[in-house]
Design a protein around this motif. Structure first.
Motif, PDB file in Angstrom:
ATOM      1  N   ARG A  68      14.357  67.806  54.549  1.00 61.85           N
ATOM      2  CA  ARG A  68      14.340  67.083  53.171  1.00 61.85           C
ATOM      3  C   ARG A  68      14.744  65.721  53.063  1.00 61.85           C
ATOM      4  O   ARG A  68      15.737  65.527  53.358  1.00 61.85           O
ATOM      5  CB  ARG A  68      14.921  68.279  52.152  1.00 61.85           C
ATOM      6  CG  ARG A  68      14.988  67.692  50.685  1.00 61.85           C
ATOM      7  CD  ARG A  68      15.711  68.796  49.904  1.00 61.85           C
ATOM      8  NE  ARG A  68      17.047  69.185  50.640  1.00 61.85           N
ATOM      9  CZ  ARG A  68      17.991  69.615  49.772  1.00 61.85           C
ATOM     10  NH1 ARG A  68      17.926  69.606  48.470  1.00 61.85           N
ATOM     11  NH2 ARG A  68      19.103  70.192  50.333  1.00 61.85           N
ATOM     12  N   PHE A  69      13.578  65.074  52.151  1.00 61.58           N
ATOM     13  CA  PHE A  69      13.973  63.451  52.136  1.00 61.58           C
ATOM     14  C   PHE A  69      14.544  63.354  50.742  1.00 61.58           C
ATOM     15  O   PHE A  69      14.198  63.993  49.744  1.00 61.58           O
ATOM     16  CB  PHE A  69      12.902  62.853  52.258  1.00 61.58           C
ATOM     17  CG  PHE A  69      12.197  62.703  53.545  1.00 61.58           C
ATOM     18  CD1 PHE A  69      12.767  61.717  54.567  1.00 61.58           C
ATOM     19  CD2 PHE A  69      11.308  63.833  54.099  1.00 61.58           C
ATOM     20  CE1 PHE A  69      12.237  61.614  55.848  1.00 61.58           C
ATOM     21  CE2 PHE A  69      10.946  63.449  55.495  1.00 61.58           C
ATOM     22  CZ  PHE A  69      11.651  62.628  56.187  1.00 61.58           C
ATOM     23  N   VAL A  70      15.944  62.891  50.786  1.00 56.42           N
ATOM     24  CA  VAL A  70      16.696  62.697  49.385  1.00 56.42           C
ATOM     25  C   VAL A  70      16.745  61.672  48.745  1.00 56.42           C
ATOM     26  O   VAL A  70      16.946  61.016  47.755  1.00 56.42           O
ATOM     27  CB  VAL A  70      18.032  63.300  49.585  1.00 56.42           C
ATOM     28  CG1 VAL A  70      18.014  64.740  49.835  1.00 56.42           C
ATOM     29  CG2 VAL A  70      18.688  62.678  50.695  1.00 56.42           C
ATOM     30  N   ALA A  71      16.347  60.438  49.701  1.00 56.43           N
ATOM     31  CA  ALA A  71      16.041  59.232  49.209  1.00 56.43           C
ATOM     32  C   ALA A  71      14.993  58.382  50.309  1.00 56.43           C
ATOM     33  O   ALA A  71      14.923  58.825  51.261  1.00 56.43           O
ATOM     34  CB  ALA A  71      17.629  58.333  49.553  1.00 56.43           C
ATOM     35  N   ALA A  96      17.691  61.463  54.760  1.00 61.10           N
ATOM     36  CA  ALA A  96      17.086  62.979  55.076  1.00 61.10           C
ATOM     37  C   ALA A  96      18.344  63.928  55.370  1.00 61.10           C
ATOM     38  O   ALA A  96      19.310  63.629  55.697  1.00 61.10           O
ATOM     39  CB  ALA A  96      16.271  62.949  56.226  1.00 61.10           C
ATOM     40  N   TRP A  97      17.826  65.240  54.753  1.00 64.64           N
ATOM     41  CA  TRP A  97      18.731  66.211  55.170  1.00 64.64           C
ATOM     42  C   TRP A  97      18.223  67.444  55.803  1.00 64.64           C
ATOM     43  O   TRP A  97      17.188  67.963  55.673  1.00 64.64           O
ATOM     44  CB  TRP A  97      19.265  66.984  53.767  1.00 64.64           C
ATOM     45  CG  TRP A  97      20.050  68.054  53.907  1.00 64.64           C
ATOM     46  CD1 TRP A  97      20.021  69.315  53.752  1.00 64.64           C
ATOM     47  CD2 TRP A  97      21.631  68.062  54.235  1.00 64.64           C
ATOM     48  NE1 TRP A  97      21.110  70.041  54.268  1.00 64.64           N
ATOM     49  CE2 TRP A  97      22.162  69.227  54.073  1.00 64.64           C
ATOM     50  CE3 TRP A  97      22.528  67.043  54.286  1.00 64.64           C
ATOM     51  CZ2 TRP A  97      23.363  69.615  54.414  1.00 64.64           C
ATOM     52  CZ3 TRP A  97      23.738  67.342  54.445  1.00 64.64           C
ATOM     53  CH2 TRP A  97      24.207  68.527  54.379  1.00 64.64           C
ATOM     54  N   ASP A 110       3.734  80.760  43.640  1.00 62.46           N
ATOM     55  CA  ASP A 110       2.606  79.978  42.864  1.00 62.46           C
ATOM     56  C   ASP A 110       1.822  78.561  43.680  1.00 62.46           C
ATOM     57  O   ASP A 110       1.534  77.901  43.006  1.00 62.46           O
ATOM     58  CB  ASP A 110       2.736  79.692  41.207  1.00 62.46           C
ATOM     59  CG  ASP A 110       3.162  80.876  40.604  1.00 62.46           C
ATOM     60  OD1 ASP A 110       2.368  82.109  40.846  1.00 62.46           O
ATOM     61  OD2 ASP A 110       3.835  80.819  39.655  1.00 62.46           O
ATOM     62  N   GLY A 111       1.981  78.998  45.002  1.00 61.91           N
ATOM     63  CA  GLY A 111       1.355  77.784  45.606  1.00 61.91           C
ATOM     64  C   GLY A 111       2.288  76.516  45.702  1.00 61.91           C
ATOM     65  O   GLY A 111       1.978  75.473  46.288  1.00 61.91           O
ATOM     66  N   LYS A 112       3.439  76.525  45.264  1.00 64.75           N
ATOM     67  CA  LYS A 112       4.248  75.146  45.303  1.00 64.75           C
ATOM     68  C   LYS A 112       5.765  75.795  45.644  1.00 64.75           C
ATOM     69  O   LYS A 112       6.171  76.663  45.656  1.00 64.75           O
ATOM     70  CB  LYS A 112       4.520  74.740  43.574  1.00 64.75           C
ATOM     71  CG  LYS A 112       3.160  74.482  43.163  1.00 64.75           C
ATOM     72  CD  LYS A 112       3.519  73.854  41.775  1.00 64.75           C
ATOM     73  CE  LYS A 112       2.063  73.704  40.798  1.00 64.75           C
ATOM     74  NZ  LYS A 112       2.219  73.349  39.413  1.00 64.75           N
ATOM     75  N   ILE A 113       6.518  74.387  46.067  1.00 66.89           N
ATOM     76  CA  ILE A 113       7.794  74.685  46.680  1.00 66.89           C
ATOM     77  C   ILE A 113       8.679  75.104  45.378  1.00 66.89           C
ATOM     78  O   ILE A 113       8.396  74.238  44.464  1.00 66.89           O
ATOM     79  CB  ILE A 113       8.352  73.484  47.488  1.00 66.89           C
ATOM     80  CG1 ILE A 113       7.598  73.317  48.633  1.00 66.89           C
ATOM     81  CG2 ILE A 113       9.875  73.607  47.684  1.00 66.89           C
ATOM     82  CD1 ILE A 113       7.967  72.040  49.270  1.00 66.89           C
ATOM     83  N   ALA A 114       9.388  76.026  44.966  1.00 64.66           N
ATOM     84  CA  ALA A 114      10.106  76.418  44.290  1.00 64.66           C
ATOM     85  C   ALA A 114      11.452  76.504  44.432  1.00 64.66           C
ATOM     86  O   ALA A 114      12.177  76.008  43.334  1.00 64.66           O
ATOM     87  CB  ALA A 114       9.666  77.892  43.721  1.00 64.66           C
ATOM     88  N   ASP A 115      12.185  76.468  45.592  1.00 62.04           N
ATOM     89  CA  ASP A 115      13.422  76.491  45.778  1.00 62.04           C
ATOM     90  C   ASP A 115      13.592  76.376  47.479  1.00 62.04           C
ATOM     91  O   ASP A 115      12.677  76.413  48.075  1.00 62.04           O
ATOM     92  CB  ASP A 115      14.275  77.651  45.527  1.00 62.04           C
ATOM     93  CG  ASP A 115      15.649  77.505  45.546  1.00 62.04           C
ATOM     94  OD1 ASP A 115      16.234  76.378  45.294  1.00 62.04           O
ATOM     95  OD2 ASP A 115      16.291  78.619  45.394  1.00 62.04           O
ATOM     96  N   LEU A 116      14.648  75.464  47.820  1.00 63.36           N
ATOM     97  CA  LEU A 116      14.850  75.398  49.226  1.00 63.36           C
ATOM     98  C   LEU A 116      16.626  75.145  49.495  1.00 63.36           C
ATOM     99  O   LEU A 116      17.285  74.976  48.466  1.00 63.36           O
ATOM    100  CB  LEU A 116      14.335  74.263  49.808  1.00 63.36           C
ATOM    101  CG  LEU A 116      14.755  72.652  49.323  1.00 63.36           C
ATOM    102  CD1 LEU A 116      14.518  71.816  50.623  1.00 63.36           C
ATOM    103  CD2 LEU A 116      13.703  72.078  48.175  1.00 63.36           C
ATOM    104  N   GLY A 117      16.992  75.795  50.859  1.00 66.86           N
ATOM    105  CA  GLY A 117      18.365  75.712  50.746  1.00 66.86           C
ATOM    106  C   GLY A 117      18.758  76.222  52.022  1.00 66.86           C
ATOM    107  O   GLY A 117      17.536  76.920  52.870  1.00 66.86           O
ATOM    108  N   PRO A 118      19.830  76.648  52.323  1.00 68.94           N
ATOM    109  CA  PRO A 118      20.244  77.372  53.644  1.00 68.94           C
ATOM    110  C   PRO A 118      19.709  78.813  53.369  1.00 68.94           C
ATOM    111  O   PRO A 118      19.650  79.535  52.529  1.00 68.94           O
ATOM    112  CB  PRO A 118      22.003  77.379  53.351  1.00 68.94           C
ATOM    113  CG  PRO A 118      22.222  76.467  52.537  1.00 68.94           C
ATOM    114  CD  PRO A 118      21.172  76.289  51.558  1.00 68.94           C
TER     115      PRO A 118
END
Length: 70
Positions: free
Chosen positions: A13-16, A27-28, A39-47
């Protein structure tokens, strides 16, 4: 409406912008991460462990060590 899908794998994930901060701060990387698609979109991310708890009804697809960029 289809059920949300939880993709498991390594996440990037790019954070800056790497032009504004040092590249290692731009990046993380999560080696055991997950991305929720709703619904075809990124709704959440994490561990992955946290995401499984937050979204117990989501269909899970384990991509192993594949890299998922978000």
């Amino acid at each position: 409406m289809t059920a949300p899908q939880l993709l498991l794998g390594q996440t990037l994930r790019f954070v800056a912008s790497p032009f504004d901060v040092p590249p290692d701060e731009a990046a993380w990387i999560e080696t055991a991460g997950a991305v929720l698609i709703a619904d075809g979109k990124i709704a959440d991310l994490g561990p992955a462990t946290e995401m499984r708890q937050r979204h117990p009804a989501a269909r899970v697809t384990d991509l192993g060590q594949a890299l998922i960029t978000a």
